[in-house]
Scaffold this motif. Structure first.
Motif, mmCIF file in Angstrom:
data_model
loop_
_atom_site.group_PDB
_atom_site.id
_atom_site.type_symbol
_atom_site.label_atom_id
_atom_site.label_comp_id
_atom_site.label_asym_id
_atom_site.label_seq_id
_atom_site.Cartn_x
_atom_site.Cartn_y
_atom_site.Cartn_z
ATOM 1 N N ALA A 36 0.840 -1.201 0.000
ATOM 2 C CA ALA A 36 0.000 0.000 0.000
ATOM 3 C C ALA A 36 0.873 1.249 0.000
ATOM 4 C CB ALA A 36 -0.931 -0.007 1.212
ATOM 5 N N ALA A 37 1.949 1.227 0.772
ATOM 6 C CA ALA A 37 2.868 2.372 0.804
ATOM 7 C C ALA A 37 3.572 2.535 -0.540
ATOM 8 C CB ALA A 37 3.889 2.199 1.921
ATOM 9 N N ARG A 38 3.864 1.429 -1.191
ATOM 10 C CA ARG A 38 4.474 1.477 -2.525
ATOM 11 C C ARG A 38 3.496 2.094 -3.533
ATOM 12 N NH1 ARG A 38 5.863 2.016 -7.009
ATOM 13 N NH2 ARG A 38 7.215 0.732 -8.293
ATOM 14 N N PHE A 39 2.215 1.794 -3.373
ATOM 15 C CA PHE A 39 1.183 2.369 -4.250
ATOM 16 C C PHE A 39 1.147 3.887 -4.089
ATOM 17 C CE2 PHE A 39 -3.151 3.891 -4.901
ATOM 18 C CZ PHE A 39 -3.387 3.473 -6.213
ATOM 19 N N ASP A 40 1.016 4.342 -2.834
ATOM 20 C CA ASP A 40 1.022 5.776 -2.536
ATOM 21 C C ASP A 40 1.182 5.938 -1.027
ATOM 22 O OD1 ASP A 40 0.310 8.466 -1.858
ATOM 23 O OD2 ASP A 40 -0.785 8.634 -3.739
ATOM 24 N N SER A 41 2.331 6.408 -0.626
ATOM 25 C CA SER A 41 2.645 6.492 0.810
ATOM 26 C C SER A 41 1.819 7.539 1.546
ATOM 27 C CB SER A 41 4.137 6.764 1.010
ATOM 28 O OG SER A 41 4.479 8.008 0.421
ATOM 29 N N THR A 42 1.098 8.380 0.822
ATOM 30 C CA THR A 42 0.276 9.400 1.486
ATOM 31 C C THR A 42 -1.092 8.860 1.903
ATOM 32 O OG1 THR A 42 -0.743 10.264 -0.552
ATOM 33 C CG2 THR A 42 1.382 11.222 0.128
ATOM 34 N N LEU A 43 -1.430 7.662 1.425
ATOM 35 C CA LEU A 43 -2.745 7.074 1.717
ATOM 36 C C LEU A 43 -2.665 6.061 2.849
ATOM 37 C CD1 LEU A 43 -3.933 6.372 -1.929
ATOM 38 C CD2 LEU A 43 -4.868 8.090 -0.369
ATOM 39 N N GLN A 44 -3.785 5.872 3.516
ATOM 40 C CA GLN A 44 -3.896 4.806 4.505
ATOM 41 C C GLN A 44 -3.948 3.461 3.777
ATOM 42 O OE1 GLN A 44 -7.487 5.494 6.670
ATOM 43 N NE2 GLN A 44 -6.792 7.400 7.553
#
Length: 152
Positions: A36-44
């Motif tokens: 999930a962090a690899r997808f976008d670290s700004t999202l939960q």
């Protein structure tokens, strides 16, 4: 006496199975959070759960997303709005019900998902790379049997 020792052995086996399942679930959760962090670290990480669902199953409405991801509708709405602002998700009028709204991934959302999942898959496949095909087939069959809800 035999029944007691048989039950004790069974209990020990079930405890060992529980330990291994907990280890698998914990490792899987940690890997999901990293993905999930690899997808976008700004999202939960919960936002990535929505993304993964849309990537796997395709367009749907917010109600189905909430039910399928075991999240409350307000959380899904908030997360979908974030995903829309970042242009990962889009909403369109449902062709079946002109009042309904279908949510789907944008091209950017699909590409980001593919990129994030490649990393996750490499970690998983590294773990099973030395297995023989027969071992992998047996593992798959056992997991299918374990996951077969109709037999419970």
């Amino acid at each position: 006496m035999e029944d007691y020792s048989k039950n004790t052995t069974r209990e020990q086996l079930e405890l060992k199975l529980g330990e291994q399942l907990n280890a698998l679930i914990s490792a899987s959760h940690a890997l999901n959070v990293r993905t999930a962090a690899r997808f976008d670290s700004t999202l939960q990480p919960a936002a990535f759960l929505i993304v993964r669902w849309l990537f796997t199953f395709g367009p749907t409405n917010a109600t189905v997303l909430a039910e399928s991801t075991a999240m409350d509708r307000s959380s899904v709405s908030r997360l979908v709005n974030q995903l829309k602002r970042l242009e990962y998700v889009k909403s369109e009028t449902s062709p079946d019900d002109r009042r309904g709204v279908l949510l789907s991934l944008t091209e950017l959302g699909r590409q980001q998902t593919k990129d994030a999942l490649k990393e996750k898959e490499s970690v998983f496949y590294k773990r099973i790379s030395k297995w023989e095909d027969s071992e992998l087939e047996k593992f798959i069959q056992m997991l299918k049997f374990l996951n077969d809800n109709e037999k419970i």
